[in-house]
Design a protein around this motif. Sequence first.
Motif, PDB file in Angstrom:
ATOM      1  N   ALA A   1      40.414  36.393  36.496  1.00 51.75           N
ATOM      2  CA  ALA A   1      40.948  37.754  36.656  1.00 51.75           C
ATOM      3  C   ALA A   1      40.208  38.773  35.796  1.00 51.75           C
ATOM      4  O   ALA A   1      39.938  39.891  36.249  1.00 51.75           O
ATOM      5  CB  ALA A   1      42.437  37.766  36.324  1.00 51.75           C
ATOM      6  N   GLU A   2      39.858  38.395  34.577  1.00 54.14           N
ATOM      7  CA  GLU A   2      39.194  39.328  33.672  1.00 54.14           C
ATOM      8  C   GLU A   2      37.832  39.756  34.215  1.00 54.14           C
ATOM      9  O   GLU A   2      37.422  40.905  34.053  1.00 54.14           O
ATOM     10  CB  GLU A   2      39.049  38.716  32.273  1.00 54.14           C
ATOM     11  CG  GLU A   2      40.369  38.565  31.541  1.00 54.14           C
ATOM     12  CD  GLU A   2      41.210  37.357  31.963  1.00 54.14           C
ATOM     13  OE1 GLU A   2      40.770  36.550  32.827  1.00 54.14           O
ATOM     14  OE2 GLU A   2      42.324  37.218  31.432  1.00 54.14           O
TER      15      GLU A   2
ATOM     16  N   TYR B   1      37.001  39.910  37.450  1.00 57.70           N
ATOM     17  CA  TYR B   1      37.260  40.862  38.541  1.00 57.70           C
ATOM     18  C   TYR B   1      37.603  42.245  37.986  1.00 57.70           C
ATOM     19  O   TYR B   1      37.141  43.260  38.506  1.00 57.70           O
ATOM     20  CB  TYR B   1      38.398  40.371  39.440  1.00 57.70           C
ATOM     21  CG  TYR B   1      37.965  39.350  40.457  1.00 57.70           C
ATOM     22  CD1 TYR B   1      37.085  39.695  41.476  1.00 57.70           C
ATOM     23  CD2 TYR B   1      38.441  38.048  40.413  1.00 57.70           C
ATOM     24  CE1 TYR B   1      36.687  38.752  42.420  1.00 57.70           C
ATOM     25  CE2 TYR B   1      38.047  37.109  41.351  1.00 57.70           C
ATOM     26  CZ  TYR B   1      37.170  37.468  42.354  1.00 57.70           C
ATOM     27  OH  TYR B   1      36.769  36.542  43.291  1.00 57.70           O
ATOM     28  N   ASN B   2      38.399  42.286  36.925  1.00 59.25           N
ATOM     29  CA  ASN B   2      38.749  43.561  36.311  1.00 59.25           C
ATOM     30  C   ASN B   2      37.499  44.270  35.790  1.00 59.25           C
ATOM     31  O   ASN B   2      37.283  45.461  36.061  1.00 59.25           O
ATOM     32  CB  ASN B   2      39.764  43.349  35.187  1.00 59.25           C
ATOM     33  CG  ASN B   2      40.176  44.638  34.546  1.00 59.25           C
ATOM     34  OD1 ASN B   2      40.694  45.544  35.197  1.00 59.25           O
ATOM     35  ND2 ASN B   2      39.943  44.750  33.253  1.00 59.25           N
TER      36      ASN B   2
ATOM     37  N   TYR C   1      40.047  45.106  41.419  1.00 59.68           N
ATOM     38  CA  TYR C   1      41.306  45.124  40.669  1.00 59.68           C
ATOM     39  C   TYR C   1      42.391  44.366  41.422  1.00 59.68           C
ATOM     40  O   TYR C   1      43.177  43.634  40.823  1.00 59.68           O
ATOM     41  CB  TYR C   1      41.788  46.554  40.402  1.00 59.68           C
ATOM     42  CG  TYR C   1      40.814  47.405  39.630  1.00 59.68           C
ATOM     43  CD1 TYR C   1      40.130  46.907  38.531  1.00 59.68           C
ATOM     44  CD2 TYR C   1      40.581  48.719  40.001  1.00 59.68           C
ATOM     45  CE1 TYR C   1      39.236  47.703  37.823  1.00 59.68           C
ATOM     46  CE2 TYR C   1      39.698  49.522  39.304  1.00 59.68           C
ATOM     47  CZ  TYR C   1      39.026  49.008  38.222  1.00 59.68           C
ATOM     48  OH  TYR C   1      38.146  49.796  37.524  1.00 59.68           O
TER      49      TYR C   1
ATOM     50  N   ALA D   1      41.924  40.759  40.873  1.00 57.16           N
ATOM     51  CA  ALA D   1      42.371  40.391  39.527  1.00 57.16           C
ATOM     52  C   ALA D   1      43.890  40.269  39.488  1.00 57.16           C
ATOM     53  O   ALA D   1      44.440  39.313  38.929  1.00 57.16           O
ATOM     54  CB  ALA D   1      41.901  41.424  38.507  1.00 57.16           C
ATOM     55  N   LEU D   2      44.580  41.212  40.131  1.00 55.92           N
ATOM     56  CA  LEU D   2      46.040  41.209  40.120  1.00 55.92           C
ATOM     57  C   LEU D   2      46.626  40.105  40.989  1.00 55.92           C
ATOM     58  O   LEU D   2      47.722  39.618  40.708  1.00 55.92           O
ATOM     59  CB  LEU D   2      46.560  42.581  40.543  1.00 55.92           C
ATOM     60  CG  LEU D   2      46.282  43.673  39.507  1.00 55.92           C
ATOM     61  CD1 LEU D   2      46.473  45.050  40.118  1.00 55.92           C
ATOM     62  CD2 LEU D   2      47.144  43.476  38.275  1.00 55.92           C
TER      63      LEU D   2
ATOM     64  N   TYR E   1      48.775  41.566  34.662  1.00 61.58           N
ATOM     65  CA  TYR E   1      47.561  42.022  33.982  1.00 61.58           C
ATOM     66  C   TYR E   1      47.601  43.545  33.832  1.00 61.58           C
ATOM     67  O   TYR E   1      47.154  44.294  34.698  1.00 61.58           O
ATOM     68  CB  TYR E   1      46.351  41.565  34.795  1.00 61.58           C
ATOM     69  CG  TYR E   1      45.017  41.633  34.106  1.00 61.58           C
ATOM     70  CD1 TYR E   1      44.870  42.017  32.783  1.00 61.58           C
ATOM     71  CD2 TYR E   1      43.868  41.283  34.804  1.00 61.58           C
ATOM     72  CE1 TYR E   1      43.639  42.066  32.183  1.00 61.58           C
ATOM     73  CE2 TYR E   1      42.621  41.326  34.208  1.00 61.58           C
ATOM     74  CZ  TYR E   1      42.519  41.719  32.892  1.00 61.58           C
ATOM     75  OH  TYR E   1      41.281  41.771  32.297  1.00 61.58           O
TER      76      TYR E   1
ATOM     77  N   GLU F   1      45.968  45.685  32.018  1.00 56.90           N
ATOM     78  CA  GLU F   1      44.699  46.403  32.008  1.00 56.90           C
ATOM     79  C   GLU F   1      44.172  46.636  33.426  1.00 56.90           C
ATOM     80  O   GLU F   1      43.587  47.676  33.714  1.00 56.90           O
ATOM     81  CB  GLU F   1      43.660  45.663  31.162  1.00 56.90           C
ATOM     82  CG  GLU F   1      43.917  45.744  29.668  1.00 56.90           C
ATOM     83  CD  GLU F   1      45.031  44.808  29.174  1.00 56.90           C
ATOM     84  OE1 GLU F   1      45.472  43.912  29.944  1.00 56.90           O
ATOM     85  OE2 GLU F   1      45.467  44.984  28.030  1.00 56.90           O
ATOM     86  N   ALA F   2      44.393  45.686  34.312  1.00 57.82           N
ATOM     87  CA  ALA F   2      43.952  45.863  35.705  1.00 57.82           C
ATOM     88  C   ALA F   2      44.761  46.968  36.379  1.00 57.82           C
ATOM     89  O   ALA F   2      44.206  47.774  37.134  1.00 57.82           O
ATOM     90  CB  ALA F   2      44.058  44.559  36.478  1.00 57.82           C
ATOM     91  N   TYR F   3      46.062  47.027  36.104  1.00 55.97           N
ATOM     92  CA  TYR F   3      46.870  48.124  36.643  1.00 55.97           C
ATOM     93  C   TYR F   3      46.409  49.465  36.069  1.00 55.97           C
ATOM     94  O   TYR F   3      46.325  50.461  36.782  1.00 55.97           O
ATOM     95  CB  TYR F   3      48.356  47.924  36.344  1.00 55.97           C
ATOM     96  CG  TYR F   3      49.034  46.980  37.298  1.00 55.97           C
ATOM     97  CD1 TYR F   3      49.175  47.295  38.643  1.00 55.97           C
ATOM     98  CD2 TYR F   3      49.547  45.766  36.857  1.00 55.97           C
ATOM     99  CE1 TYR F   3      49.796  46.428  39.528  1.00 55.97           C
ATOM    100  CE2 TYR F   3      50.179  44.895  37.723  1.00 55.97           C
ATOM    101  CZ  TYR F   3      50.294  45.234  39.056  1.00 55.97           C
ATOM    102  OH  TYR F   3      50.911  44.374  39.927  1.00 55.97           O
TER     103      TYR F   3
ATOM    104  N   ASN G   1      43.390  50.239  34.964  1.00 54.50           N
ATOM    105  CA  ASN G   1      42.114  50.593  35.589  1.00 54.50           C
ATOM    106  C   ASN G   1      42.297  51.017  37.043  1.00 54.50           C
ATOM    107  O   ASN G   1      41.597  51.911  37.528  1.00 54.50           O
ATOM    108  CB  ASN G   1      41.122  49.437  35.463  1.00 54.50           C
ATOM    109  CG  ASN G   1      40.660  49.253  34.037  1.00 54.50           C
ATOM    110  OD1 ASN G   1      40.520  50.214  33.290  1.00 54.50           O
ATOM    111  ND2 ASN G   1      40.439  48.018  33.635  1.00 54.50           N
TER     112      ASN G   1
END
Length: 110
Positions: A22-23, A25-26, A45, A48-49, A55, A57-59, A61
């Motif tokens: 996931a990180e 992809y973010n 994103y 990643a989610l 996550y 940080e993904a939200y 971003n």
Amino acid sequence: QGKREEEIETYTKALAIKEDYAEVYNNMGVTLKDQGKVEEGIEAYNKALAIKPDYAEAYYNMGNARQEQGKLEKSIEAYSKALTIKPDYAEAYYNIGIAHHEQATLEETL
């Protein structure tokens, strides 16, 4: 531009080794957005989610990308999700405030 392309290649290689990272992809989403490929960044994103639904940080971003697109409701929604997960996320509070301000300014001009 060349450095960002190298970053994308590195992320792609990392995902070939571990496709549920996931990180990566973010981070790829941030790089793509910075290249002006906002829709591709949003897709990253979302990936990643899908892997890591909590996550923040993904939200966050995602909110930045949506705000850049002028999709203020969607950006506010993404920042709100980040804050639900991470209530002390100062940057998300700041950006949600900016999005609300932009939304009010836009409504006033209509």
